[in-house]
Scaffold this motif. Sequence first.
Motif, PDB file in Angstrom:
ATOM      1  N   THR A 125     -13.783  16.732 -58.016  1.00  0.00           N
ATOM      2  CA  THR A 125     -14.619  17.313 -58.234  1.00  0.00           C
ATOM      3  C   THR A 125     -14.930  16.368 -59.497  1.00  0.00           C
ATOM      4  N   ALA A 126     -15.743  17.065 -61.120  1.00  0.00           N
ATOM      5  CA  ALA A 126     -16.197  16.511 -61.660  1.00  0.00           C
ATOM      6  C   ALA A 126     -14.872  14.903 -62.553  1.00  0.00           C
ATOM      7  N   TYR A 127     -13.398  15.648 -62.482  1.00  0.00           N
ATOM      8  CA  TYR A 127     -12.284  15.446 -63.304  1.00  0.00           C
ATOM      9  C   TYR A 127     -11.968  13.947 -62.342  1.00  0.00           C
ATOM     10  N   ALA A 128     -12.374  14.194 -61.252  1.00  0.00           N
ATOM     11  CA  ALA A 128     -11.735  12.675 -60.329  1.00  0.00           C
ATOM     12  C   ALA A 128     -13.212  11.905 -60.031  1.00  0.00           C
ATOM     13  N   GLU A 129     -14.879  11.694 -60.754  1.00  0.00           N
ATOM     14  CA  GLU A 129     -15.575  11.031 -60.810  1.00  0.00           C
ATOM     15  C   GLU A 129     -15.660  10.448 -61.971  1.00  0.00           C
ATOM     16  N   LYS A 130     -14.221  11.059 -63.336  1.00  0.00           N
ATOM     17  CA  LYS A 130     -14.747  10.271 -64.086  1.00  0.00           C
ATOM     18  C   LYS A 130     -13.249   9.215 -64.345  1.00  0.00           C
ATOM     19  N   VAL A 131     -12.366   9.807 -63.371  1.00  0.00           N
ATOM     20  CA  VAL A 131     -11.007   9.192 -63.412  1.00  0.00           C
ATOM     21  C   VAL A 131     -11.308   7.805 -62.344  1.00  0.00           C
ATOM     22  N   ILE A 132     -12.329   8.058 -61.591  1.00  0.00           N
ATOM     23  CA  ILE A 132     -13.005   6.417 -60.258  1.00  0.00           C
ATOM     24  C   ILE A 132     -13.704   5.927 -61.400  1.00  0.00           C
ATOM     25  N   GLN A 133     -14.488   5.933 -62.263  1.00  0.00           N
ATOM     26  CA  GLN A 133     -14.820   5.411 -63.539  1.00  0.00           C
ATOM     27  C   GLN A 133     -14.134   4.527 -63.548  1.00  0.00           C
ATOM     28  N   LEU A 142     -10.117  -8.295 -62.702  1.00  0.00           N
ATOM     29  CA  LEU A 142      -9.722  -8.992 -61.471  1.00  0.00           C
ATOM     30  C   LEU A 142     -10.271  -9.983 -60.464  1.00  0.00           C
ATOM     31  N   ASN A 143      -9.478 -10.471 -59.563  1.00  0.00           N
ATOM     32  CA  ASN A 143     -10.061 -10.849 -58.504  1.00  0.00           C
ATOM     33  C   ASN A 143      -9.643 -10.258 -57.039  1.00  0.00           C
ATOM     34  N   LEU A 144     -10.797  -9.149 -57.138  1.00  0.00           N
ATOM     35  CA  LEU A 144      -9.971  -8.334 -56.463  1.00  0.00           C
ATOM     36  C   LEU A 144     -11.032  -7.265 -55.757  1.00  0.00           C
ATOM     37  N   GLY A 145     -10.583  -6.424 -55.092  1.00  0.00           N
ATOM     38  CA  GLY A 145     -11.565  -5.546 -53.517  1.00  0.00           C
ATOM     39  C   GLY A 145     -11.060  -3.909 -53.515  1.00  0.00           C
ATOM     40  N   VAL A 146     -12.028  -3.482 -52.827  1.00  0.00           N
ATOM     41  CA  VAL A 146     -11.100  -1.666 -53.022  1.00  0.00           C
ATOM     42  C   VAL A 146     -11.773  -1.442 -51.271  1.00  0.00           C
ATOM     43  N   VAL A 147     -10.663  -1.245 -51.100  1.00  0.00           N
ATOM     44  CA  VAL A 147     -10.821  -0.376 -49.575  1.00  0.00           C
ATOM     45  C   VAL A 147     -11.108   1.200 -50.134  1.00  0.00           C
ATOM     46  N   SER A 148     -11.688   1.645 -48.747  1.00  0.00           N
ATOM     47  CA  SER A 148     -11.520   3.385 -48.407  1.00  0.00           C
ATOM     48  C   SER A 148     -12.209   3.477 -47.057  1.00  0.00           C
ATOM     49  N   GLY A 149     -12.484   4.981 -46.639  1.00  0.00           N
ATOM     50  CA  GLY A 149     -12.776   5.007 -45.700  1.00  0.00           C
ATOM     51  C   GLY A 149     -13.658   5.530 -45.246  1.00  0.00           C
ATOM     52  N   LEU A 150     -15.121   5.546 -45.888  1.00  0.00           N
ATOM     53  CA  LEU A 150     -16.299   6.144 -46.638  1.00  0.00           C
ATOM     54  C   LEU A 150     -16.807   7.273 -45.866  1.00  0.00           C
ATOM     55  N   ALA A 151     -15.797   8.695 -46.533  1.00  0.00           N
ATOM     56  CA  ALA A 151     -16.019   9.117 -46.011  1.00  0.00           C
ATOM     57  C   ALA A 151     -16.628   9.999 -46.935  1.00  0.00           C
ATOM     58  N   LEU A 152     -17.209  11.265 -46.935  1.00  0.00           N
ATOM     59  CA  LEU A 152     -18.151  12.114 -47.505  1.00  0.00           C
ATOM     60  C   LEU A 152     -17.042  11.824 -49.445  1.00  0.00           C
ATOM     61  N   GLY A 153     -17.344  12.578 -50.089  1.00  0.00           N
ATOM     62  CA  GLY A 153     -16.838  12.984 -50.948  1.00  0.00           C
ATOM     63  C   GLY A 153     -16.189  11.192 -51.778  1.00  0.00           C
ATOM     64  N   ILE A 154     -14.543  11.928 -52.241  1.00  0.00           N
ATOM     65  CA  ILE A 154     -14.510  10.375 -52.764  1.00  0.00           C
ATOM     66  C   ILE A 154     -14.525   9.204 -52.405  1.00  0.00           C
ATOM     67  N   ASP A 155     -14.414   8.912 -51.437  1.00  0.00           N
ATOM     68  CA  ASP A 155     -14.502   7.724 -50.571  1.00  0.00           C
ATOM     69  C   ASP A 155     -15.623   7.446 -50.961  1.00  0.00           C
ATOM     70  N   GLY A 156     -16.682   7.954 -50.570  1.00  0.00           N
ATOM     71  CA  GLY A 156     -18.335   7.441 -50.835  1.00  0.00           C
ATOM     72  C   GLY A 156     -18.535   6.980 -52.347  1.00  0.00           C
ATOM     73  N   MET A 157     -17.776   8.004 -53.010  1.00  0.00           N
ATOM     74  CA  MET A 157     -18.610   7.206 -54.799  1.00  0.00           C
ATOM     75  C   MET A 157     -17.319   6.861 -55.033  1.00  0.00           C
ATOM     76  N   VAL A 158     -16.111   6.591 -55.006  1.00  0.00           N
ATOM     77  CA  VAL A 158     -15.854   4.346 -54.987  1.00  0.00           C
ATOM     78  C   VAL A 158     -16.456   3.725 -54.457  1.00  0.00           C
ATOM     79  N   HIS A 159     -17.119   3.325 -53.287  1.00  0.00           N
ATOM     80  CA  HIS A 159     -17.793   3.069 -53.056  1.00  0.00           C
ATOM     81  C   HIS A 159     -19.133   2.336 -53.580  1.00  0.00           C
ATOM     82  N   GLN A 160     -19.492   3.909 -53.842  1.00  0.00           N
ATOM     83  CA  GLN A 160     -20.805   3.319 -55.151  1.00  0.00           C
ATOM     84  C   GLN A 160     -20.536   2.579 -55.999  1.00  0.00           C
ATOM     85  N   LYS A 161     -19.719   3.407 -56.942  1.00  0.00           N
ATOM     86  CA  LYS A 161     -18.777   2.726 -58.425  1.00  0.00           C
ATOM     87  C   LYS A 161     -18.516   1.509 -58.054  1.00  0.00           C
ATOM     88  N   ALA A 162     -17.965   1.296 -56.869  1.00  0.00           N
ATOM     89  CA  ALA A 162     -17.975   0.094 -56.773  1.00  0.00           C
ATOM     90  C   ALA A 162     -19.046  -1.538 -56.438  1.00  0.00           C
TER      91      ALA A 162
END
Length: 296
Positions: A125-133, A142-162
């Motif tokens: 949902t749009a709510y998820a996009e706001k949370v991720i942002q 932070l000196n930090l990295g993000v890992v996700s599963g490259l799937a459609l939906g939230i995974d892809g959005m996380v990678h895109q925003k990162a």
Amino acid sequence: MNDSMLHAIAFSQLQGINDYQRNILLKKFGAAKAIYRARQKGVAAFSGIEKLNPLPIMEAWPFNAAGVELERMQKLNIDANCLEEAIYPNRLYECEDAPIVLFSKGSKKWNLPHLVSTIGTRNHTAYAEKVIQELLEGIAHLNLGVVSGLALGIDGMVHQKACQLKIPNWGVMATGLDQIYPAQHRGLVHKIMENGGILSENTTETSPLPFQFPKRNRIVAGMTDATIVIESAVQGGSMITASLARSYHREVFAVPGKIFDTKSKGCLALIQSNTAQLYQNPSKLLENLGWQLATE
């Protein structure tokens, strides 16, 4: 041809033993090549290992297939990272069912001080996009990295925003690295490769079969300090990943949502069962993890 890598890939493809047993063997003998040499002493060399049938180790190892794989890797610029090597993801190394060989393309700087995995439903949902942002902006200092599963939906959005925030991120795939799955993320993978990369335990020409995805999820969970579930139904890959993260004694957080929303029922169930802590905002997350808060 790298002889040690040839043995490692062949060992990873042996039938009749599981990842747990491979880990025990590799940590006992130090390298796949040493395991192969120990065969000269017969099955007695492998006695005392829990529930291990040593006979598959005594069979012929698939060196021809491993050699073909090494040739493909060279042509496609795929690297192989063995469990016993210092470059192997240090958090994943601690997991008793970690893959013996982890194939990668792109950056290997995944042993950062902090790593989080962020996962969720394909139909967000749009709510998820706001949370991720807000989440990624709140931890980007932070000196930090993000890992996700490259799937459609939230995974892809996380990678895109990162990528937009220039946060190193890695996508873990359920296929071989010779094919991008889903195909819609080919462009996204190019962006990820600028300061991150893609990973898989699978050799080339591995298709996206259903059983590969839960195996993929254990890498997503095992590579990181904490897993954050953004939105999820009661059943699905995100719930499996959260359970795996908890089994590895990693922190799990879930974003609360509306009680009648199917996409939030999984998160609410994780919180109710104490599998996950309540995620509220980046500051609370950092506080709970004992990580440095952002300064104004």
